[in-house]
Scaffold this motif. Sequence first.
Motif, PDB file in Angstrom:
ATOM      1  N   VAL A 107     -18.894  58.390  -4.658  1.00 11.14           N
ATOM      2  CA  VAL A 107     -18.173  57.285  -3.679  1.00 11.14           C
ATOM      3  C   VAL A 107     -17.049  58.121  -3.199  1.00 11.14           C
ATOM      4  O   VAL A 107     -16.604  57.995  -2.226  1.00 11.14           O
ATOM      5  CB  VAL A 107     -17.935  56.164  -4.376  1.00 11.14           C
ATOM      6  N   LYS A 108     -16.234  58.843  -4.000  1.00 15.44           N
ATOM      7  CA  LYS A 108     -14.976  59.722  -3.571  1.00 15.44           C
ATOM      8  C   LYS A 108     -15.501  60.698  -2.455  1.00 15.44           C
ATOM      9  O   LYS A 108     -14.516  60.833  -1.474  1.00 15.44           O
ATOM     10  CB  LYS A 108     -14.182  60.080  -4.614  1.00 15.44           C
ATOM     11  N   LYS A 109     -16.356  61.255  -2.691  1.00 12.27           N
ATOM     12  CA  LYS A 109     -16.809  62.210  -1.698  1.00 12.27           C
ATOM     13  C   LYS A 109     -17.360  61.753  -0.306  1.00 12.27           C
ATOM     14  O   LYS A 109     -16.756  62.194   0.779  1.00 12.27           O
ATOM     15  CB  LYS A 109     -18.308  63.134  -2.205  1.00 12.27           C
ATOM     16  N   VAL A 110     -17.955  60.624  -0.228  1.00 11.37           N
ATOM     17  CA  VAL A 110     -18.331  60.113   1.101  1.00 11.37           C
ATOM     18  C   VAL A 110     -17.086  59.624   1.813  1.00 11.37           C
ATOM     19  O   VAL A 110     -16.969  59.682   3.109  1.00 11.37           O
ATOM     20  CB  VAL A 110     -19.616  58.884   1.055  1.00 11.37           C
ATOM     21  N   ILE A 111     -16.067  58.775   1.121  1.00 15.75           N
ATOM     22  CA  ILE A 111     -14.892  58.597   1.300  1.00 15.75           C
ATOM     23  C   ILE A 111     -13.978  59.829   2.090  1.00 15.75           C
ATOM     24  O   ILE A 111     -13.182  59.670   3.390  1.00 15.75           O
ATOM     25  CB  ILE A 111     -13.890  57.674   0.678  1.00 15.75           C
ATOM     26  N   THR A 112     -14.093  60.802   1.570  1.00 13.73           N
ATOM     27  CA  THR A 112     -13.414  61.979   2.027  1.00 13.73           C
ATOM     28  C   THR A 112     -13.868  62.629   3.270  1.00 13.73           C
ATOM     29  O   THR A 112     -13.331  62.838   4.225  1.00 13.73           O
ATOM     30  CB  THR A 112     -13.446  63.181   0.900  1.00 13.73           C
ATOM     31  N   ALA A 113     -15.216  62.373   3.043  1.00 13.32           N
ATOM     32  CA  ALA A 113     -16.055  63.076   4.645  1.00 13.32           C
ATOM     33  C   ALA A 113     -15.596  62.075   5.708  1.00 13.32           C
ATOM     34  O   ALA A 113     -15.226  62.390   6.786  1.00 13.32           O
ATOM     35  CB  ALA A 113     -17.452  62.862   4.327  1.00 13.32           C
ATOM     36  N   GLY A 114     -15.771  60.844   5.383  1.00 14.66           N
ATOM     37  CA  GLY A 114     -15.297  59.761   6.387  1.00 14.66           C
ATOM     38  C   GLY A 114     -13.954  59.902   6.883  1.00 14.66           C
ATOM     39  O   GLY A 114     -13.683  59.730   8.250  1.00 14.66           O
ATOM     40  N   ARG A 115     -13.136  60.174   6.245  1.00 10.68           N
ATOM     41  CA  ARG A 115     -11.701  60.418   6.578  1.00 10.68           C
ATOM     42  C   ARG A 115     -11.437  61.756   7.250  1.00 10.68           C
ATOM     43  O   ARG A 115     -10.762  61.702   8.227  1.00 10.68           O
ATOM     44  CB  ARG A 115     -10.685  60.430   5.251  1.00 10.68           C
ATOM     45  N   GLU A 116     -12.251  62.994   6.864  1.00  7.93           N
ATOM     46  CA  GLU A 116     -11.621  63.830   7.318  1.00  7.93           C
ATOM     47  C   GLU A 116     -12.565  64.874   8.567  1.00  7.93           C
ATOM     48  O   GLU A 116     -12.150  65.561   9.237  1.00  7.93           O
ATOM     49  CB  GLU A 116     -11.586  65.171   6.413  1.00  7.93           C
ATOM     50  N   LEU A 117     -13.801  64.219   8.591  1.00  5.74           N
ATOM     51  CA  LEU A 117     -14.793  64.706   9.461  1.00  5.74           C
ATOM     52  C   LEU A 117     -14.913  63.892  10.771  1.00  5.74           C
ATOM     53  O   LEU A 117     -14.872  62.608  10.796  1.00  5.74           O
ATOM     54  CB  LEU A 117     -16.265  64.982   8.888  1.00  5.74           C
ATOM     55  N   GLN A 118     -15.489  64.520  11.902  1.00  3.68           N
ATOM     56  CA  GLN A 118     -15.915  63.857  12.991  1.00  3.68           C
ATOM     57  C   GLN A 118     -17.145  62.951  12.557  1.00  3.68           C
ATOM     58  O   GLN A 118     -17.726  63.401  11.507  1.00  3.68           O
ATOM     59  CB  GLN A 118     -16.116  64.481  14.146  1.00  3.68           C
ATOM     60  N   LEU A 119     -17.406  61.992  13.367  1.00  2.00           N
ATOM     61  CA  LEU A 119     -18.390  61.077  12.785  1.00  2.00           C
ATOM     62  C   LEU A 119     -19.822  61.495  12.673  1.00  2.00           C
ATOM     63  O   LEU A 119     -20.256  61.161  11.430  1.00  2.00           O
ATOM     64  CB  LEU A 119     -18.509  59.679  14.139  1.00  2.00           C
ATOM     65  N   GLU A 120     -20.388  62.261  13.502  1.00  2.00           N
ATOM     66  CA  GLU A 120     -21.553  62.890  13.155  1.00  2.00           C
ATOM     67  C   GLU A 120     -21.745  63.755  11.965  1.00  2.00           C
ATOM     68  O   GLU A 120     -22.641  63.777  11.076  1.00  2.00           O
ATOM     69  CB  GLU A 120     -22.005  63.632  14.438  1.00  2.00           C
ATOM     70  N   ALA A 121     -20.776  64.643  11.744  1.00  3.40           N
ATOM     71  CA  ALA A 121     -20.579  65.336  10.647  1.00  3.40           C
ATOM     72  C   ALA A 121     -20.393  64.527   9.272  1.00  3.40           C
ATOM     73  O   ALA A 121     -20.852  64.967   8.260  1.00  3.40           O
ATOM     74  CB  ALA A 121     -19.312  66.343  10.779  1.00  3.40           C
ATOM     75  N   ALA A 122     -19.428  63.336   9.310  1.00  2.28           N
ATOM     76  CA  ALA A 122     -19.535  62.608   8.333  1.00  2.28           C
ATOM     77  C   ALA A 122     -20.784  61.923   7.967  1.00  2.28           C
ATOM     78  O   ALA A 122     -21.058  61.720   6.825  1.00  2.28           O
ATOM     79  CB  ALA A 122     -18.379  61.436   8.602  1.00  2.28           C
ATOM     80  N   LEU A 123     -21.450  61.498   8.619  1.00  2.00           N
ATOM     81  CA  LEU A 123     -22.716  60.936   8.678  1.00  2.00           C
ATOM     82  C   LEU A 123     -23.701  61.899   8.019  1.00  2.00           C
ATOM     83  O   LEU A 123     -24.617  61.484   7.068  1.00  2.00           O
ATOM     84  CB  LEU A 123     -23.496  60.218   9.972  1.00  2.00           C
ATOM     85  N   ARG A 124     -23.725  63.001   8.331  1.00  2.00           N
ATOM     86  CA  ARG A 124     -24.633  64.219   7.780  1.00  2.00           C
ATOM     87  C   ARG A 124     -24.163  64.211   6.139  1.00  2.00           C
ATOM     88  O   ARG A 124     -24.919  64.735   5.419  1.00  2.00           O
ATOM     89  CB  ARG A 124     -24.731  65.264   8.618  1.00  2.00           C
ATOM     90  N   ALA A 125     -22.728  64.386   6.465  1.00  2.00           N
ATOM     91  CA  ALA A 125     -22.260  64.627   4.757  1.00  2.00           C
ATOM     92  C   ALA A 125     -22.643  63.404   3.816  1.00  2.00           C
ATOM     93  O   ALA A 125     -22.928  63.658   2.636  1.00  2.00           O
ATOM     94  CB  ALA A 125     -20.735  64.880   4.817  1.00  2.00           C
ATOM     95  N   GLU A 126     -22.631  62.314   4.347  1.00  2.00           N
ATOM     96  CA  GLU A 126     -22.773  61.267   3.663  1.00  2.00           C
ATOM     97  C   GLU A 126     -24.461  61.220   3.491  1.00  2.00           C
ATOM     98  O   GLU A 126     -24.681  60.905   2.054  1.00  2.00           O
ATOM     99  CB  GLU A 126     -22.562  59.858   4.383  1.00  2.00           C
ATOM    100  N   LYS A 127     -25.301  61.671   4.135  1.00  2.00           N
ATOM    101  CA  LYS A 127     -26.617  61.583   3.782  1.00  2.00           C
ATOM    102  C   LYS A 127     -27.074  63.001   2.746  1.00  2.00           C
ATOM    103  O   LYS A 127     -27.656  62.456   1.820  1.00  2.00           O
ATOM    104  CB  LYS A 127     -27.414  62.159   5.312  1.00  2.00           C
ATOM    105  N   ASP A 128     -26.242  63.975   2.722  1.00  2.00           N
ATOM    106  CA  ASP A 128     -26.305  64.768   1.770  1.00  2.00           C
ATOM    107  C   ASP A 128     -25.822  64.338   0.504  1.00  2.00           C
ATOM    108  O   ASP A 128     -26.602  64.614  -0.546  1.00  2.00           O
ATOM    109  CB  ASP A 128     -25.512  65.974   2.058  1.00  2.00           C
ATOM    110  N   ILE A 129     -24.848  63.638   0.412  1.00  2.00           N
ATOM    111  CA  ILE A 129     -24.302  62.995  -0.910  1.00  2.00           C
ATOM    112  C   ILE A 129     -24.998  62.043  -1.167  1.00  2.00           C
ATOM    113  O   ILE A 129     -25.302  61.695  -2.671  1.00  2.00           O
ATOM    114  CB  ILE A 129     -22.933  62.490  -0.617  1.00  2.00           C
ATOM    115  N   PHE A 130     -25.733  60.930  -0.583  1.00  2.00           N
ATOM    116  CA  PHE A 130     -26.597  60.037  -0.665  1.00  2.00           C
ATOM    117  C   PHE A 130     -27.773  60.730  -1.491  1.00  2.00           C
ATOM    118  O   PHE A 130     -28.341  60.253  -2.677  1.00  2.00           O
ATOM    119  CB  PHE A 130     -27.168  59.296   0.399  1.00  2.00           C
ATOM    120  N   GLY A 131     -28.298  61.892  -1.257  1.00  2.66           N
ATOM    121  CA  GLY A 131     -29.510  62.413  -1.820  1.00  2.66           C
ATOM    122  C   GLY A 131     -29.192  63.039  -3.305  1.00  2.66           C
ATOM    123  O   GLY A 131     -29.971  63.223  -3.723  1.00  2.66           O
TER     124      GLY A 131
END
Length: 300
Positions: A257-281
């Motif tokens: 949960v903390k990792k996806v929030i960090t990605a959403g805060r710091e990365l541009q949208l497309e990069a944040a979505l890909r990071a979220e996908k990786d963390i979801f996995g």
Amino acid sequence: MAVALWKSLLQTTKSRLSLQRGMSLYNSAHGFEEEEIKKKLQQFGGGSINLSKENNGIGVLTLNNPKLMNAFTGTMMLELQERVTELENWKDGKGLIIHGAENTFCSGSDLNAVRAMSSPQDGMNICMFMQNTLTRLKRLPLISVALVQGKALGGGAEFTTACDFRLMTPGSEIRFVHKQMGLVPGWGGAARLVQIVGSGAALKLLSGALKVDPERAVHLGLAEETLPSSDETRSLEEAQAWLNQYTKGPGEVIQAVKKVITAGRELQLEAALRAEKDIFGTVWGRPANLHAVAQSTKHK
């Protein structure tokens, strides 16, 4: 076109990896002389940064230099870096409370070290060193809370912004006093303050060096709430109880949960979505997910 797309993809990958590995902002390519500044910081001793890790996955980081209102000495800056590295490797961690010893938070930097390292190059190296450390702290896969007892001044005020949340005790204050020292924040506090309260409120707090009491901090969104007790031990217990409501559940899920929030805060949208996908996995089909599905968990 192909080259531009490749460079964009490479930059996105680097950004995602920097969040995952806790990489720092600055290195020698930025003129950061880390080993040199570490040797200089080592000369200014006193105080300590203490860390306890509880079985419930909650860590307590204590700034311990009460003779100087828990001001950061050189060795405390070095110890903070070591503690952050330890927390990055804490597989069972879920949350972190940061507070100061003897009922005050932190008064910033030890002026003895500041006077001795007053050259522009030393100042820039300290700036980059502390920005590196506090950025890594902010990116920890732990839900962090600054427990503000007494005063959080200057660098101490900046330190609170490197936490996810801030809780204050009656009579405490946060104050960015940098203007009165002929400075601006250098540990990343200005950039993080804008993210927390917005640019207008941040400008007022910095340019006015305003005292922010608990009521005003809650109004601005700088603090979550004022705890009932000003007693050091009792307020720490209250902060733990407050944090517990957000750290219930398996450690790997809380960290995700903390990792996806960090990605959403710091990365541009497309990069944040890909990071979220990786963390979801990392959690899909894993024990916590399978257990919840098997139990037909209902949401009340």
